[in-house]
Design an enzyme around this catalytic site. Sequence first.
Site, PDB file in Angstrom:
ATOM      1  N   ARG A 103       0.811  -1.232   0.000  1.00 20.86           N
ATOM      2  CA  ARG A 103       0.000   0.000   0.000  1.00 20.86           C
ATOM      3  C   ARG A 103       0.837   1.272   0.000  1.00 20.86           C
ATOM      4  NH1 ARG A 103      -3.064  -3.231   3.424  1.00 20.86           N
ATOM      5  NH2 ARG A 103      -4.857  -4.042   2.303  1.00 20.86           N
ATOM      6  N   LYS A 125       4.340  12.088 -11.103  1.00 14.83           N
ATOM      7  CA  LYS A 125       3.569  11.165 -11.955  1.00 14.83           C
ATOM      8  C   LYS A 125       4.370   9.899 -12.148  1.00 14.83           C
ATOM      9  CE  LYS A 125       0.810  14.035 -15.062  1.00 14.83           C
ATOM     10  NZ  LYS A 125       0.602  14.312 -16.491  1.00 14.83           N
ATOM     11  N   GLU A 167      13.052  17.736 -24.355  1.00 14.85           N
ATOM     12  CA  GLU A 167      12.241  18.298 -23.256  1.00 14.85           C
ATOM     13  C   GLU A 167      12.783  19.670 -22.845  1.00 14.85           C
ATOM     14  OE1 GLU A 167       9.431  16.885 -22.249  1.00 14.85           O
ATOM     15  OE2 GLU A 167       9.634  14.704 -22.412  1.00 14.85           O
ATOM     16  N   LYS A 206       9.469  23.236 -14.285  1.00  8.11           N
ATOM     17  CA  LYS A 206       8.497  22.160 -14.082  1.00  8.11           C
ATOM     18  C   LYS A 206       7.863  22.283 -12.695  1.00  8.11           C
ATOM     19  CE  LYS A 206       7.097  17.527 -14.577  1.00  8.11           C
ATOM     20  NZ  LYS A 206       7.271  16.238 -15.192  1.00  8.11           N
ATOM     21  N   GLU A 216      -3.302  17.898 -12.261  1.00  7.73           N
ATOM     22  CA  GLU A 216      -3.719  18.160 -13.634  1.00  7.73           C
ATOM     23  C   GLU A 216      -5.216  18.405 -13.712  1.00  7.73           C
ATOM     24  OE1 GLU A 216      -1.811  15.430 -16.271  1.00  7.73           O
ATOM     25  OE2 GLU A 216      -2.225  16.667 -18.008  1.00  7.73           O
ATOM     26  N   ARG A 221      -1.162  22.318 -15.857  1.00  7.83           N
ATOM     27  CA  ARG A 221      -0.144  21.293 -16.056  1.00  7.83           C
ATOM     28  C   ARG A 221      -0.172  20.751 -17.497  1.00  7.83           C
ATOM     29  NH1 ARG A 221       1.900  16.910 -11.598  1.00  7.83           N
ATOM     30  NH2 ARG A 221       3.326  15.825 -12.969  1.00  7.83           N
ATOM     31  N   ASN A 225       2.245  19.393 -22.042  1.00  6.80           N
ATOM     32  CA  ASN A 225       2.029  18.368 -23.074  1.00  6.80           C
ATOM     33  C   ASN A 225       2.315  18.861 -24.481  1.00  6.80           C
ATOM     34  OD1 ASN A 225       1.276  16.449 -21.235  1.00  6.80           O
ATOM     35  ND2 ASN A 225      -0.870  17.093 -21.262  1.00  6.80           N
ATOM     36  N   HIS A 228       3.322  16.457 -27.075  1.00  6.52           N
ATOM     37  CA  HIS A 228       3.105  15.113 -26.539  1.00  6.52           C
ATOM     38  C   HIS A 228       1.858  14.425 -27.080  1.00  6.52           C
ATOM     39  CE1 HIS A 228       6.322  16.199 -23.879  1.00  6.52           C
ATOM     40  NE2 HIS A 228       6.286  15.032 -23.265  1.00  6.52           N
ATOM     41  N   HIS A 232       3.067  11.092 -28.378  1.00  2.00           N
ATOM     42  CA  HIS A 232       2.668   9.806 -27.772  1.00  2.00           C
ATOM     43  C   HIS A 232       2.082   8.864 -28.822  1.00  2.00           C
ATOM     44  CE1 HIS A 232       2.275  11.220 -23.293  1.00  2.00           C
ATOM     45  NE2 HIS A 232       3.506  10.876 -23.619  1.00  2.00           N
ATOM     46  N   HIS A 245      11.297   8.682 -26.739  1.00  2.00           N
ATOM     47  CA  HIS A 245      10.286   9.644 -26.276  1.00  2.00           C
ATOM     48  C   HIS A 245      10.617  11.073 -26.729  1.00  2.00           C
ATOM     49  CE1 HIS A 245       7.236  11.448 -23.722  1.00  2.00           C
ATOM     50  NE2 HIS A 245       8.158  12.259 -23.230  1.00  2.00           N
TER      51      HIS A 245
HETATM   52  N1  LIG Z   1       6.577  10.792 -15.128  1.00  2.00           N
HETATM   53  C1  LIG Z   1       6.726  11.825 -15.928  1.00  2.00           C
HETATM   54  O1  LIG Z   1       6.342  12.944 -15.602  1.00  2.00           O
HETATM   55  C2  LIG Z   1       7.413  11.624 -17.253  1.00  2.00           C
HETATM   56  C3  LIG Z   1       7.815  12.727 -18.000  1.00  2.00           C
HETATM   57  C4  LIG Z   1       8.503  12.514 -19.189  1.00  2.00           C
HETATM   58  C5  LIG Z   1       8.772  11.217 -19.616  1.00  2.00           C
HETATM   59  N2  LIG Z   1       8.348  10.165 -18.866  1.00  2.00           N
HETATM   60  C6  LIG Z   1       8.637   8.792 -19.285  1.00  2.00           C
HETATM   61  O2  LIG Z   1      10.036   8.617 -19.303  1.00  2.00           O
HETATM   62  C7  LIG Z   1      10.354   7.588 -20.235  1.00  2.00           C
HETATM   63  C8  LIG Z   1      11.494   8.044 -21.101  1.00  2.00           C
HETATM   64  O3  LIG Z   1      12.602   8.358 -20.287  1.00  2.00           O
HETATM   65  P1  LIG Z   1      14.097   8.104 -20.796  1.00  2.00           P
HETATM   66  O4  LIG Z   1      14.272   8.699 -22.141  1.00  2.00           O
HETATM   67  O5  LIG Z   1      15.008   8.492 -19.705  1.00  2.00           O
HETATM   68  O6  LIG Z   1      14.065   6.513 -21.051  1.00  2.00           O
HETATM   69  P2  LIG Z   1      14.913   5.310 -20.463  1.00  2.00           P
HETATM   70  O7  LIG Z   1      14.697   5.167 -19.020  1.00  2.00           O
HETATM   71  O8  LIG Z   1      14.610   4.147 -21.330  1.00  2.00           O
HETATM   72  O9  LIG Z   1      16.421   5.771 -20.691  1.00  2.00           O
HETATM   73  C9  LIG Z   1      16.881   5.935 -21.993  1.00  2.00           C
HETATM   74  C10 LIG Z   1      18.109   5.055 -22.225  1.00  2.00           C
HETATM   75  O10 LIG Z   1      19.232   5.653 -21.585  1.00  2.00           O
HETATM   76  C11 LIG Z   1      19.902   4.683 -20.801  1.00  2.00           C
HETATM   77  N3  LIG Z   1      20.547   5.428 -19.712  1.00  2.00           N
HETATM   78  C12 LIG Z   1      19.935   6.118 -18.714  1.00  2.00           C
HETATM   79  N4  LIG Z   1      20.855   6.738 -17.967  1.00  2.00           N
HETATM   80  C13 LIG Z   1      22.075   6.452 -18.504  1.00  2.00           C
HETATM   81  C14 LIG Z   1      23.412   6.813 -18.183  1.00  2.00           C
HETATM   82  N5  LIG Z   1      23.690   7.651 -17.170  1.00  2.00           N
HETATM   83  N6  LIG Z   1      24.401   6.318 -18.963  1.00  2.00           N
HETATM   84  C15 LIG Z   1      24.129   5.516 -20.007  1.00  2.00           C
HETATM   85  N7  LIG Z   1      22.899   5.139 -20.364  1.00  2.00           N
HETATM   86  C16 LIG Z   1      21.874   5.611 -19.612  1.00  2.00           C
HETATM   87  C17 LIG Z   1      18.829   3.704 -20.405  1.00  2.00           C
HETATM   88  O11 LIG Z   1      19.359   2.446 -20.103  1.00  2.00           O
HETATM   89  C18 LIG Z   1      17.991   3.643 -21.675  1.00  2.00           C
HETATM   90  O12 LIG Z   1      18.575   2.750 -22.598  1.00  2.00           O
HETATM   91  C19 LIG Z   1       9.105   7.299 -21.010  1.00  2.00           C
HETATM   92  O13 LIG Z   1       8.543   6.103 -20.527  1.00  2.00           O
HETATM   93  C20 LIG Z   1       8.198   8.470 -20.674  1.00  2.00           C
HETATM   94  O14 LIG Z   1       6.822   8.136 -20.719  1.00  2.00           O
HETATM   95  C21 LIG Z   1       7.690  10.345 -17.699  1.00  2.00           C
HETATM   96 ZN   LIG Z   2       7.875  14.092 -22.277  1.00  2.00          ZN
END
Ligand SMILES: NC(=O)c1ccc[n+]([C@@H]2O[C@H](COP(=O)([O-])OP(=O)(O)OC[C@H]3O[C@@H](n4cnc5c(N)ncnc54)[C@H](O)[C@@H]3O)[C@@H](O)[C@H]2O)c1
Ligand SMILES: [Zn+2]
Length: 340
Positions: A103, A125, A167, A206, A216, A221, A225, A228, A232, A245
Amino acid sequence: MLIQHSRGQYPVLERGVDSLFKDLPASSFVLTDQNVARALADWLPTLPTLVLEPGEQNKTLEGYGRCLRWLATVGATRKSTLIALGGGVIGDLGGFVASTYMRGIPFVQIPTSLLAQVDSSVGGKVGIDLDDGKNLVGAFYPPSEVRLSPDVLRRLPARQFANGMAEVWKYGAIMDAPLFAELAASRLTPQDPRLAAVVRRCIELKAQVVEADEFETTGLRAILNFGHTIGHAVETLTGYGPVMHGEAIAIGMVTEAKLGIRLGVTPPGIEKELIACFAGQGLPTTHPILQNGDAMISTMRKDKKAASGRLAFSLLTHIGGCKLIQGVNDDEVRAVLIEA
Ligand SMILES: NC(=O)c1ccc[n+]([C@@H]2O[C@H](COP(=O)([O-])OP(=O)(O)OC[C@H]3O[C@@H](n4cnc5c(N)ncnc54)[C@H](O)[C@@H]3O)[C@@H](O)[C@H]2O)c1
Ligand SMILES: [Zn+2]
């Protein structure tokens, strides 16, 4: 920096990589992926650790179940803390796991990708994807702490860096004209001494938005997007992976700028400015999947941001400002997709 939310606040701490793992709570369990474990091998703490294969395919019901079962097997209790060490995938998945295991247990975000540092680790989020769309299951579940080190970004592969920069460009485009102008005047690289300050600025921007609209509900907020709604759908239709992404939202920002121009919200010419900036950063600005207008629109409609079936977009009013436009007609969207 402290981020306020309805149940309290959490600090965002900047640390050198040497002290990134110092003073973690006694009963901590680490969730990470293979790339991150390799990149930070010299510094990893000796704590129980689940190392996943990298990739969005972890953000699924299966990936979620696997993490929960692992926590139970290794004996995590209600007093334990989950450390989400990685990019946005690990942060979103780890946070969602923490929000429901027994929980809810505390979790610490240690974002290691640029995208995770400037965006996903802040705002509370967390969640996973379904086959029908991204982030369709989730929670608002703030971390107890965010720790980050700009040092870890210096070794990011170029494509990952550009992915996060999408971003960063977004924050400039929607909220911060001086940031956008600075990035346009001189491209940011992983070695750039300005990097730490840019990351800090993005987190501040942010934080301003999420503190004002945590759940949101006011529409504020939703300005985040920008790029996005279309981005998406590109990620979903290309199968989460081939288009990262940040790449998808770069394509989305350009296409949504064209939509804004068509609707008379965005001044003409802005799309060309975005294309020049993104191309210089090594980001894509279009994709053949956009031509598939009907599939794009039905995918966008499934996105939880589509209020009552009509599409909503955060559109630029100028560089540095935007507004949420609801009830956009499908035909207008189809027209810019087909043109792309
Ligand atoms: N929660 C939110 O508010 C929010 C906002 C934006 C994006 N997201 C989510 O985030 C995700 C995308 O994030 P991302 O691009 O970081 O993806 P990811 O976590 O897949 O990382 C991208 C790649 O970089 C590698 N990596 C990460 N740190 C590294 C480092 N220091 N050295 C070498 N390699 C490294 C990872 O292994 C992966 O292959 C999506 O799922 C998206 O929906 C969430
Ligand atoms: Zn994003």
